[in-house]
Design a protein around this motif. Structure first.
Motif, PDB file in Angstrom:
ATOM      1  N   THR A  77       3.234 -15.013   8.561  1.00  0.00           N
ATOM      2  CA  THR A  77       2.151 -14.035   8.549  1.00  0.00           C
ATOM      3  C   THR A  77       1.446 -14.046   7.197  1.00  0.00           C
ATOM      4  O   THR A  77       1.936 -14.601   6.215  1.00  0.00           O
ATOM      5  N   VAL A  78       0.290 -13.390   7.171  1.00  0.00           N
ATOM      6  CA  VAL A  78      -0.537 -13.329   5.958  1.00  0.00           C
ATOM      7  C   VAL A  78      -0.861 -11.865   5.672  1.00  0.00           C
ATOM      8  O   VAL A  78      -1.249 -11.119   6.582  1.00  0.00           O
ATOM      9  N   ALA A  79      -0.710 -11.481   4.409  1.00  0.00           N
ATOM     10  CA  ALA A  79      -1.009 -10.107   3.988  1.00  0.00           C
ATOM     11  C   ALA A  79      -2.072 -10.118   2.907  1.00  0.00           C
ATOM     12  O   ALA A  79      -2.120 -11.025   2.071  1.00  0.00           O
ATOM     13  N   LEU A  80      -2.914  -9.094   2.926  1.00  0.00           N
ATOM     14  CA  LEU A  80      -3.906  -8.871   1.880  1.00  0.00           C
ATOM     15  C   LEU A  80      -3.605  -7.513   1.260  1.00  0.00           C
ATOM     16  O   LEU A  80      -3.471  -6.516   1.974  1.00  0.00           O
ATOM     17  N   VAL A  81      -3.496  -7.484  -0.077  1.00  0.00           N
ATOM     18  CA  VAL A  81      -3.200  -6.244  -0.792  1.00  0.00           C
ATOM     19  C   VAL A  81      -4.292  -5.999  -1.814  1.00  0.00           C
ATOM     20  O   VAL A  81      -4.544  -6.841  -2.688  1.00  0.00           O
ATOM     21  N   THR A  82      -4.964  -4.848  -1.724  1.00  0.00           N
ATOM     22  CA  THR A  82      -5.962  -4.515  -2.730  1.00  0.00           C
ATOM     23  C   THR A  82      -5.310  -3.753  -3.883  1.00  0.00           C
ATOM     24  O   THR A  82      -4.233  -3.182  -3.733  1.00  0.00           O
ATOM     25  N   GLY A  83      -5.976  -3.774  -5.022  1.00  0.00           N
ATOM     26  CA  GLY A  83      -5.384  -3.160  -6.205  1.00  0.00           C
ATOM     27  C   GLY A  83      -4.098  -3.852  -6.605  1.00  0.00           C
ATOM     28  O   GLY A  83      -3.161  -3.225  -7.108  1.00  0.00           O
ATOM     29  N   ALA A  84      -4.055  -5.167  -6.411  1.00  0.00           N
ATOM     30  CA  ALA A  84      -2.805  -5.919  -6.562  1.00  0.00           C
ATOM     31  C   ALA A  84      -2.536  -6.384  -7.983  1.00  0.00           C
ATOM     32  O   ALA A  84      -1.555  -7.082  -8.221  1.00  0.00           O
ATOM     33  N   SER A  85      -3.377  -5.991  -8.940  1.00  0.00           N
ATOM     34  CA  SER A  85      -3.198  -6.480 -10.304  1.00  0.00           C
ATOM     35  C   SER A  85      -2.173  -5.693 -11.092  1.00  0.00           C
ATOM     36  O   SER A  85      -1.773  -6.117 -12.193  1.00  0.00           O
ATOM     37  N   SER A  86      -1.717  -4.543 -10.568  1.00  0.00           N
ATOM     38  CA  SER A  86      -0.742  -3.743 -11.305  1.00  0.00           C
ATOM     39  C   SER A  86      -0.121  -2.714 -10.369  1.00  0.00           C
ATOM     40  O   SER A  86      -0.545  -2.558  -9.216  1.00  0.00           O
ATOM     41  N   GLY A  87       0.875  -2.003 -10.867  1.00  0.00           N
ATOM     42  CA  GLY A  87       1.422  -0.833 -10.195  1.00  0.00           C
ATOM     43  C   GLY A  87       1.894  -1.068  -8.777  1.00  0.00           C
ATOM     44  O   GLY A  87       2.563  -2.055  -8.469  1.00  0.00           O
ATOM     45  N   ILE A  88       1.541  -0.129  -7.899  1.00  0.00           N
ATOM     46  CA  ILE A  88       1.990  -0.188  -6.510  1.00  0.00           C
ATOM     47  C   ILE A  88       1.502  -1.454  -5.825  1.00  0.00           C
ATOM     48  O   ILE A  88       2.240  -2.076  -5.049  1.00  0.00           O
ATOM     49  N   GLY A  89       0.268  -1.866  -6.095  1.00  0.00           N
ATOM     50  CA  GLY A  89      -0.270  -3.056  -5.447  1.00  0.00           C
ATOM     51  C   GLY A  89       0.503  -4.311  -5.812  1.00  0.00           C
ATOM     52  O   GLY A  89       0.832  -5.126  -4.936  1.00  0.00           O
ATOM     53  N   ALA A  90       0.805  -4.483  -7.101  1.00  0.00           N
ATOM     54  CA  ALA A  90       1.558  -5.659  -7.533  1.00  0.00           C
ATOM     55  C   ALA A  90       2.962  -5.641  -6.952  1.00  0.00           C
ATOM     56  O   ALA A  90       3.469  -6.664  -6.467  1.00  0.00           O
ATOM     57  N   ALA A  91       3.608  -4.470  -6.973  1.00  0.00           N
ATOM     58  CA  ALA A  91       4.963  -4.368  -6.427  1.00  0.00           C
ATOM     59  C   ALA A  91       4.974  -4.638  -4.933  1.00  0.00           C
ATOM     60  O   ALA A  91       5.883  -5.303  -4.408  1.00  0.00           O
ATOM     61  N   THR A  92       3.973  -4.146  -4.226  1.00  0.00           N
ATOM     62  CA  THR A  92       3.886  -4.369  -2.786  1.00  0.00           C
ATOM     63  C   THR A  92       3.648  -5.835  -2.472  1.00  0.00           C
ATOM     64  O   THR A  92       4.261  -6.397  -1.540  1.00  0.00           O
ATOM     65  N   ALA A  93       2.773  -6.476  -3.232  1.00  0.00           N
ATOM     66  CA  ALA A  93       2.525  -7.905  -3.014  1.00  0.00           C
ATOM     67  C   ALA A  93       3.807  -8.715  -3.206  1.00  0.00           C
ATOM     68  O   ALA A  93       4.123  -9.601  -2.399  1.00  0.00           O
ATOM     69  N   ARG A  94       4.543  -8.394  -4.247  1.00  0.00           N
ATOM     70  CA  ARG A  94       5.807  -9.113  -4.484  1.00  0.00           C
ATOM     71  C   ARG A  94       6.785  -8.885  -3.340  1.00  0.00           C
ATOM     72  O   ARG A  94       7.477  -9.808  -2.897  1.00  0.00           O
ATOM     73  N   ARG A  95       6.850  -7.655  -2.865  1.00  0.00           N
ATOM     74  CA  ARG A  95       7.800  -7.344  -1.797  1.00  0.00           C
ATOM     75  C   ARG A  95       7.420  -8.026  -0.492  1.00  0.00           C
ATOM     76  O   ARG A  95       8.280  -8.570   0.218  1.00  0.00           O
ATOM     77  N   LEU A  96       6.151  -8.031  -0.149  1.00  0.00           N
ATOM     78  CA  LEU A  96       5.734  -8.687   1.090  1.00  0.00           C
ATOM     79  C   LEU A  96       5.950 -10.194   1.014  1.00  0.00           C
ATOM     80  O   LEU A  96       6.325 -10.821   2.008  1.00  0.00           O
ATOM     81  N   ALA A  97       5.718 -10.757  -0.167  1.00  0.00           N
ATOM     82  CA  ALA A  97       6.003 -12.185  -0.341  1.00  0.00           C
ATOM     83  C   ALA A  97       7.494 -12.453  -0.186  1.00  0.00           C
ATOM     84  O   ALA A  97       7.895 -13.467   0.407  1.00  0.00           O
TER      85      ALA A  97
END
Length: 254
Positions: free
Chosen positions: A8-28
């Protein structure tokens, strides 16, 4: 790395820091290929490198989602890179605190632009791809997750326009959930309380000390705590729809 989101493919906005970065890492880590969307390309590249170092797949997409063209480009570039789109996390947000009467109008406009219009623009651009993913994707469901706030439930002095945007996100999410339910596109809202991120640093210098004093005694949530909530929502079986998750810091009473 798990394989709950493999293929699957996910798109996360606000991914440069904070919740967005943590969420991107977790989904990966759950197996998704992740498009990292924000304005700060250097910070996005840091997050991308950390994901790749852990064995994941990510692509930095530096755009401004407060323009319709920027939001459309974020979705288009994601699909061009990875061929599909199964999960969207609308996380980008800004919180500018202060008494309404004294606040510069530019602060109101900035919160509406990011917290409301950016979310709407990304959602509109992504929906055809999410519907398609729910029809023919490996999981036969797709997810749209909006990151709101405890300020979407509880109004407090000094946060009037921020409350306006986050109450609005909650209402929009519920209405859209009902619209898309039959198509198996799950629409969820996550409402974090006080999280240790850059958000409070956006406040004007003359007000920041007061804000910091208000939350000094609270042991803040960490971005990873909210990433856990996102992962719970999007890795649930297709028979499960988690509509709303409200996560407060244990010390937070409001």
């Amino acid at each position: 790395m798990s394989n709950d989101l493999m293929g699957t493919v996910a798109l996360v906005t606000g991914a440069s820091s904070g919740i967005g970065a943590a969420t991107a890492r977790r989904l990966a880590a759950e197996g998704a290929s992740v498009a990292l969307v924000a304005r700060r390309e250097d910070r996005l590249d840091e997050v991308r490198r950390s994901i790749e170092a852990a064995g994941g797949v990510a692509r930095a997409v530096a755009v401004d989602i407060t323009s319709r063209a920027g939001a459309q480009a974020a979705v288009d570039r994601t699909v061009e890179a990875f061929g599909r789109l199964d999960t969207v996390v609308n996380n980008a947000g800004v919180m500018l605190i202060g008494p309404f009467a004294d606040a510069p109008v530019g602060e109101w406009e900035r919160m509406v632009d990011v917290n409301v219009l950016g979310l709407l623009y990304v959602t509109k651009a992504a929906l055809p791809h999410l519907v398609r993913a729910a029809e023919d994707g490996p999981r036969r469901t797709a997810d749209l997750v909006n990151i709101s706030s405890s300020a979407g439930r509880v109004a407090r002095p000094g946060t009037a326009v921020y409350n306006l945007t986050k109450f609005g996100v909650n209402g929009f999410t519920e209405a859209l959930r009902q619209e898309l339910q039959a198509k198996r596109v799950r629409v969820s809202v996550i409402e974090p309380g006080n999280v240790d991120t850059e958000l409070a640093s956006h406040t004007r210098d003359e007000l920041r000390a007061g804000v910091e004093e208000q939350i000094r005694a609270i042991e803040k949530l960490q971005p990873e705590d909210i990433a856990d909530a996102v992962a719970y929502v999007v890795t649930s079986s297709r028979r499960v729809a988690v509509n709303e998750v409200f996560v407060r810091a244990a010390d937070q009473s409001w």
